[in-house]
Enzyme design. Sequence first.
Site, short mmCIF file in Angstrom:
data_model
loop_
_atom_site.label_atom_id
_atom_site.label_comp_id
_atom_site.label_asym_id
_atom_site.label_seq_id
_atom_site.Cartn_x
_atom_site.Cartn_y
_atom_site.Cartn_z
N ASP A 1 2.92 0.99 5.65
CA ASP A 1 1.62 0.82 4.99
C ASP A 1 0.59 1.69 5.69
O ASP A 1 0.55 1.75 6.94
CB ASP A 1 1.20 -0.65 5.07
N ILE A 2 -0.22 2.40 4.91
CA ILE A 2 -1.27 3.25 5.48
C ILE A 2 -2.40 2.35 5.97
O ILE A 2 -2.92 1.50 5.22
CB ILE A 2 -1.81 4.25 4.45
N GLU B 1 -0.80 1.79 -1.21
CA GLU B 1 -0.51 2.62 -0.04
C GLU B 1 0.74 2.13 0.69
O GLU B 1 0.93 2.43 1.88
CB GLU B 1 -1.70 2.60 0.92
#
Length: 410
Positions: free
Chosen positions: A254-255, A297
């Site tokens: 996950d960003i 994301e």
Amino acid sequence: MFFGLTMDLATVLLLHKCSFIVGAICFFYVRWRSREPGLDFLAIGDGLLAFASTLAGVGEQGILPHEVWTFGSFSIGVTGYSLMAMGLVQLSGRRRKRTDCLLLVVALTLSVVVGSMHWYADNPTRAAIFNANTAVFLGVSCAVILRDFFLDRLPARWGLLASLAAAMSFSTLVAVGMIFPQYGPVEPRYAFFMLIICHFSVALFVVVLVQERAEAQLKRLAYTDALTGIPNRQHFLASLPSDLRGGDAFIMIDIDHFKSVNDRYGHETGDVVLVGVAQAISTTAGRKVTLGRLGGEEFALFLRDQTEETAVAKADQIRRTVNALAFASGAETIVPSVSAGVAVWRGDCNAQKLRDQADQALYLAKRGGRDRVELYANPQSMEELSSSATATTVTQHSSGPEHPLGELAA
């Protein structure tokens, strides 16, 4: 047209002309509906061959002077086959190159030589040269189609290759039969009839090839994330094996603080960051890893033949690769980071459960400060680690706010 026939001449010429007319109509129609390169040259080439056949038929009836229809049908026919070969080469490689015109240059040069030497006046000589030239052009087409097989491994490519190879063989037999009528393995008229059937077959498999390419493109679009160009959630889930085995692993990524990037810099900049991170993940993961964008994301990777150490190392390699990225936005530079959770199969769950475990590890990595990799342990250990991460987060908040974008450089 190219050798002496008596009672069946009209039928042969009619079938010969019809094969090219049908091909030209098919190629024109498919070119109208498709952007595949080469179809225009195929249509024009078959159109010229149909005209050459008509010219020969009219000449055989004595309507035109002998030199006019013999040289005219020869030169137009040779040009038609060269354009047909150009079209097949471009269709096979899905690209146009200037060197393709060399095929047309060869045809025009041959026409000049035959015209200057008056070889067109003798029927067997004209037929032998014409069919030998046809075999060469068809052979070039076969070689290119086989060479480009890995561009798109479609079944129609094999059918087209077989049709062209058969046409090349029959053209060769006609040429041999014209030069050595007493030694020819097959009577030219029979080889010529089979050549006509091959023309119909080539047209059929060209249409099928274009159709299969269109279907493959639709399938790629259905399984590819439009923004990042990597496989989407549907394709990722469909690619997972039905049964897990030792060494299977999930990595959930996950960003960090991606919503803050969109809020502060706008969605266009956010898309640039998202695409850059996705491509970095894809490149670092490699071809043997099943990768997908699950949404927003969040990304997922499925790996085989891993240990806990190698799976964590792969996740950390991806984390470090993303940390090395930098995106300019006005006077500022955005340096993204990612959090990752890793879970390795221990024989006690299915794919869905293993992915949930990697998701839990990802949650722990984000609770523990982000920009880090966490490995899923057993449920009891995860609860203890989660409590510890929560305490760490409280301590971080009491000492000062965490920067919402990882790292910014003016």
